[in-house]
Design an enzyme around this catalytic site. Sequence first.
Site, short mmCIF file in Angstrom:
data_model
loop_
_atom_site.label_atom_id
_atom_site.label_comp_id
_atom_site.label_asym_id
_atom_site.label_seq_id
_atom_site.Cartn_x
_atom_site.Cartn_y
_atom_site.Cartn_z
N ARG A 1 0.12 4.81 17.11
CA ARG A 1 -1.09 4.41 16.41
C ARG A 1 -1.74 3.23 17.11
NH1 ARG A 1 0.03 3.99 10.20
NH2 ARG A 1 -2.21 3.68 10.25
N GLU B 1 15.09 0.24 9.17
CA GLU B 1 13.63 0.19 9.03
C GLU B 1 13.09 1.60 9.10
OE1 GLU B 1 9.87 -1.88 11.41
OE2 GLU B 1 11.84 -1.80 12.35
N HIS C 1 4.30 -5.80 11.29
CA HIS C 1 3.64 -6.36 12.47
C HIS C 1 3.29 -7.84 12.32
CE1 HIS C 1 3.26 -2.07 12.71
NE2 HIS C 1 2.49 -2.07 11.65
N ASN D 1 0.79 -1.23 0.00
CA ASN D 1 0.00 0.00 0.00
C ASN D 1 0.82 1.28 0.00
OD1 ASN D 1 -2.60 -1.32 -0.02
ND2 ASN D 1 -2.13 -1.92 2.08
N ARG E 1 -0.08 -2.11 15.98
CA ARG E 1 1.04 -1.59 15.19
C ARG E 1 2.30 -1.36 16.04
NH1 ARG E 1 -1.09 -0.17 10.19
NH2 ARG E 1 -3.31 0.32 10.23
N ALA F 1 2.49 -2.81 6.52
CA ALA F 1 1.72 -3.72 7.40
C ALA F 1 2.48 -4.99 7.75
CB ALA F 1 0.39 -4.06 6.74
N ASN G 1 10.70 -0.15 4.33
CA ASN G 1 9.45 0.25 4.93
C ASN G 1 8.51 -0.93 4.68
OD1 ASN G 1 6.92 1.16 5.62
ND2 ASN G 1 7.22 3.20 4.75
N HIS H 1 9.44 4.07 8.78
CA HIS H 1 7.97 4.19 8.71
C HIS H 1 7.63 5.66 8.57
CE1 HIS H 1 7.32 0.02 9.70
NE2 HIS H 1 8.31 0.15 10.56
N LEU H 2 6.74 5.96 7.65
CA LEU H 2 6.33 7.35 7.42
C LEU H 2 5.62 7.93 8.64
CD1 LEU H 2 5.01 6.83 3.79
CD2 LEU H 2 7.11 8.02 4.44
#
Length: 159
Positions: A115, A106, A88, A18, A119, A85, A82, A108-109
């Site tokens: 969150r 690693e 996790h 995504n 997550r 999903a 990145n 993540h945006l």
Amino acid sequence: MAVSQKEIMKILVINGPNINMLGIREPDLYGKRTYKSLCDYITCTAEKYGIEVEIFQSNHEGAIVDRIQQAYFEKIDGIIINPAAYTHTSIAILDALLAATIPTVEVHLTAIYKRDEFRHRSYISKAAIQTITGKGFEGYEEAFKILLNTLQPLDSSDR
């Protein structure tokens, strides 16, 4: 494996499921910038640091595992991932990174630890030298810097 100053460092950037939908998916979380603009940002950043970069995106776990394994045989110097999903859920991606033994950062945006509770667990962080969260596109530049510092230690004249 340290890279000499004369060699061009080769970094593989992997984006998971995504991420290709940036600008469309949840703009309140991810902003309105598109995946193409992320790729342009990554390419320009790599050029700025004299790094050869390949960007790979897949929505499929097995394709990501295959690309990590291929990176080992290509002697890629570092990986920025990145996993989205799969962060996790994917022990398979973790195992591929551990097997490849390529220094990995690693990214993540979003701030994943702020969150949803599900997550908060990152399997991938177990294979990463560092995890960067919540810095948007700029997290990728920070990852390049971390890999540069890891793979090209300062010689004594630079200290």
